[in-house]
Design a protein around this motif. Sequence first.
Motif, PDB file in Angstrom:
ATOM      1  N   UNK A  15       0.820  -1.212   0.000  1.00  0.00           N
ATOM      2  CA  UNK A  15       0.000   0.000   0.000  1.00  0.00           C
ATOM      3  C   UNK A  15       0.856   1.265   0.000  1.00  0.00           C
ATOM      4  N   UNK A  16       2.122   1.128   0.313  1.00  0.00           N
ATOM      5  CA  UNK A  16       3.047   2.249   0.296  1.00  0.00           C
ATOM      6  C   UNK A  16       3.956   2.221  -0.943  1.00  0.00           C
ATOM      7  N   UNK A  17       3.693   1.301  -1.891  1.00  0.00           N
ATOM      8  CA  UNK A  17       4.427   1.281  -3.152  1.00  0.00           C
ATOM      9  C   UNK A  17       5.706   0.473  -3.153  1.00  0.00           C
ATOM     10  N   UNK A  18       5.887  -0.406  -2.185  1.00  0.00           N
ATOM     11  CA  UNK A  18       7.084  -1.241  -2.114  1.00  0.00           C
ATOM     12  C   UNK A  18       6.734  -2.653  -2.586  1.00  0.00           C
ATOM     13  N   UNK A  19       7.293  -3.051  -3.743  1.00  0.00           N
ATOM     14  CA  UNK A  19       6.973  -4.338  -4.352  1.00  0.00           C
ATOM     15  C   UNK A  19       8.235  -5.182  -4.444  1.00  0.00           C
ATOM     16  N   UNK A  20       8.271  -6.326  -3.762  1.00  0.00           N
ATOM     17  CA  UNK A  20       9.503  -7.128  -3.755  1.00  0.00           C
ATOM     18  C   UNK A  20       9.705  -7.952  -5.022  1.00  0.00           C
ATOM     19  N   UNK A  21       8.742  -7.927  -5.939  1.00  0.00           N
ATOM     20  CA  UNK A  21       8.923  -8.573  -7.244  1.00  0.00           C
ATOM     21  C   UNK A  21       9.128  -7.537  -8.346  1.00  0.00           C
ATOM     22  N   UNK A  22       9.211  -6.248  -7.957  1.00  0.00           N
ATOM     23  CA  UNK A  22       9.537  -5.195  -8.914  1.00  0.00           C
ATOM     24  C   UNK A  22       8.423  -4.781  -9.852  1.00  0.00           C
TER      25      UNK A  22
END
Length: 107
Positions: A15-22
């Motif tokens: 929800x804060x824009x941090x995606x561990x798959x990019x």
Amino acid sequence: SNVVDALNDRLEEILRGSYDRGQKPDKTPRLIRAPRRNTTTNQSDKQKYALGFSGNFQNVKVLQVINVHKSDKLFRKLATSPELGRVVATLAGWKNGARLAQDQIWA
């Protein structure tokens, strides 16, 4: 459970824009820019705010994320779990199994 807590933590990051798959999910709400809640506070403080809550009490909405498995390893592991697929197929009466069409998260 530890898995549920980990998924909640990952959703907070998504929800804060941090995606561990990019990659972004297919649909996300407007990203939350407020600081992350302090997870070391007592339980009563944690219960004051919903997951990802920005602190603004006006225009509070339900948040929807579609296809989060594209963005996060832990959600992908859950959404593509063979065990979950077997349970879904069994409950639906599908002899040939189940496939993931899309996932949705409501917060």
